[in-house]
Design a protein around this motif. Structure first.
Motif, PDB file in Angstrom:
ATOM      1  N   GLY A  61      45.369 -53.046  96.830  1.00  0.00           N
ATOM      2  CA  GLY A  61      45.317 -53.986  97.768  1.00  0.00           C
ATOM      3  C   GLY A  61      44.175 -54.916  97.527  1.00  0.00           C
ATOM      4  O   GLY A  61      43.675 -56.152  98.211  1.00  0.00           O
ATOM      5  N   THR A  62      43.102 -54.475  96.549  1.00  0.00           N
ATOM      6  CA  THR A  62      41.946 -55.409  96.268  1.00  0.00           C
ATOM      7  C   THR A  62      42.251 -56.017  94.977  1.00  0.00           C
ATOM      8  O   THR A  62      41.979 -57.088  94.538  1.00  0.00           O
ATOM      9  N   ILE A  63      42.744 -55.300  93.807  1.00  0.00           N
ATOM     10  CA  ILE A  63      43.192 -55.466  92.523  1.00  0.00           C
ATOM     11  C   ILE A  63      44.265 -55.238  92.251  1.00  0.00           C
ATOM     12  O   ILE A  63      44.996 -54.144  92.482  1.00  0.00           O
ATOM     13  N   ASN A  64      45.097 -56.283  91.536  1.00  0.00           N
ATOM     14  CA  ASN A  64      46.474 -56.070  91.020  1.00  0.00           C
ATOM     15  C   ASN A  64      46.417 -55.487  89.792  1.00  0.00           C
ATOM     16  O   ASN A  64      46.027 -55.988  88.697  1.00  0.00           O
ATOM     17  N   ILE A  65      46.712 -53.939  89.727  1.00  0.00           N
ATOM     18  CA  ILE A  65      46.535 -53.412  88.654  1.00  0.00           C
ATOM     19  C   ILE A  65      48.091 -53.081  88.167  1.00  0.00           C
ATOM     20  O   ILE A  65      48.961 -52.422  88.894  1.00  0.00           O
ATOM     21  N   THR A  66      48.296 -53.254  86.835  1.00  0.00           N
ATOM     22  CA  THR A  66      49.546 -52.897  86.085  1.00  0.00           C
ATOM     23  C   THR A  66      49.140 -51.667  85.202  1.00  0.00           C
ATOM     24  O   THR A  66      48.539 -51.996  84.099  1.00  0.00           O
ATOM     25  N   ILE A  67      50.135 -50.545  85.103  1.00  0.00           N
ATOM     26  CA  ILE A  67      49.623 -49.546  84.238  1.00  0.00           C
ATOM     27  C   ILE A  67      50.965 -49.490  83.317  1.00  0.00           C
ATOM     28  O   ILE A  67      51.868 -49.282  83.446  1.00  0.00           O
ATOM     29  N   TRP A  68      50.532 -49.512  81.996  1.00  0.00           N
ATOM     30  CA  TRP A  68      51.341 -49.669  80.726  1.00  0.00           C
ATOM     31  C   TRP A  68      51.378 -48.071  80.226  1.00  0.00           C
ATOM     32  O   TRP A  68      50.577 -47.563  79.855  1.00  0.00           O
TER      33      TRP A  68
END
Length: 276
Positions: free
Chosen positions: A6-13
């Motif tokens: 909700g604070t940082i848009n994190i995408t895990i690959w």
């Protein structure tokens, strides 16, 4: 990572998101490298994964029309710049525009005593390998030549103190009005690497450091008389514990290294670390 939701848009690959199954060199290793497998080079396993990840990451941000990307390792982070107006000037990593750079520089200080008055006179100069000289050269010298400043304008006798002192990262000025940037050749600076070895200094390629031993391929050796392309082991005064993976690490290069016997070597920059 849930705390940042909700604070940082994190995408895990995972591996499948950025690694091809194979490239022109063969199968691309996935998952954790087995350091006990003699057929596996864990250093290049890591570098290859890193190159593919960086390329894929930047391509993804370009697709999203992002105008800038910050690439960091897990031990790096962004913090506020708390520099205050009254902070002392920091050494610079590169010369200001129009100011020549002196690499592999050495101080030449001369002291003379007037026999009649007993007055002590200091003459402090710096000699080094020049780069960034005017297009037509300077006093018959060109980039790559050894040059000497005129007598420096410094505070005596402690001429190495102050913002104009003879120290790494400072710009010194001589009595003739010449200004010179004193480069820190031993600093690991990715942005401003040394392009080549100073004259008369051996070049080291394919450098690996294990504990206090630096192993490399040596060229232009005038210390030990080794032929170009010979592998050498050079003892240093480093007292770092070896990394946990592969017990070895490589150096980016573009700077100088000092052996335990005081001899200086140029470490060639390894351009293969990053994608073209």
């Amino acid at each position: 990572l849930g705390r940042w939701e909700g604070t940082i848009n994190i995408t895990i690959w995972g591996d499948a998101d950025f690694l091809p199954e194979e490239d022109k060199h063969g199968t691309v290793g996935r998952g954790r490298c087995d350091a006990n497998d003699a057929k596996t080079d864990c250093l290049w396993h890591h570098r290859k994964r890193q190159r593919y990840f960086v390329k894929r990451c930047m391509a993804e941000f370009k697709r999203r029309n992002r105008t800038w990307v910050l690439l960091t390792d897990v031990d790096e982070y962004i913090t506020f710049n708390r520099i205050a107006k009254d902070d002392p000037p920091l050494p610079s990593g590169m010369a200001p525009g129009g100011v020549p750079t002196l690499s592999d520089w050495k101080v030449k200080d001369y002291k003379s005593v007037d026999e009649e008055t007993g007055r002590i006179t200091f003459d402090v100069r710096v000699e080094g390998t020049a780069s960034g000289l005017p297009e037509g050269g300077l006093r018959g010298k060109k980039d790559g030549d050894r040059i000497s400043t005129g007598p420096l304008v410094v505070e005596l006798p402690d001429y190495y103190h102050g913002s104009r002192g003879v120290a790494y990262g400072n710009v010194v000025e001589d009595e003739e009005g010449g200004r010179y940037f004193l480069r820190d050749d031993f600093a690991f600076r990715d942005a401003v690497p040394m392009a080549r070895a100073p004259g008369g200094m051996p070049t080291l390629k394919e450098v690996h450091v294990n504990g206090s031993i630096m192993r490399a391929t040596i060229y232009d050796d005038n210390y030990y008389g080794k032929k170009d392309g010979t592998r050498v082991a050079i003892r240093t005064n480093w007292r770092e514990p070896p990394p946990t993976w592969a017990d070895s690490k490589t150096l980016l290069g573009g700077h100088l290294m000092l052996g335990a016997d005081g001899r200086t070597f140029y470490v060639e920059r390894d351009q293969a670390l990053w994608p073209p």
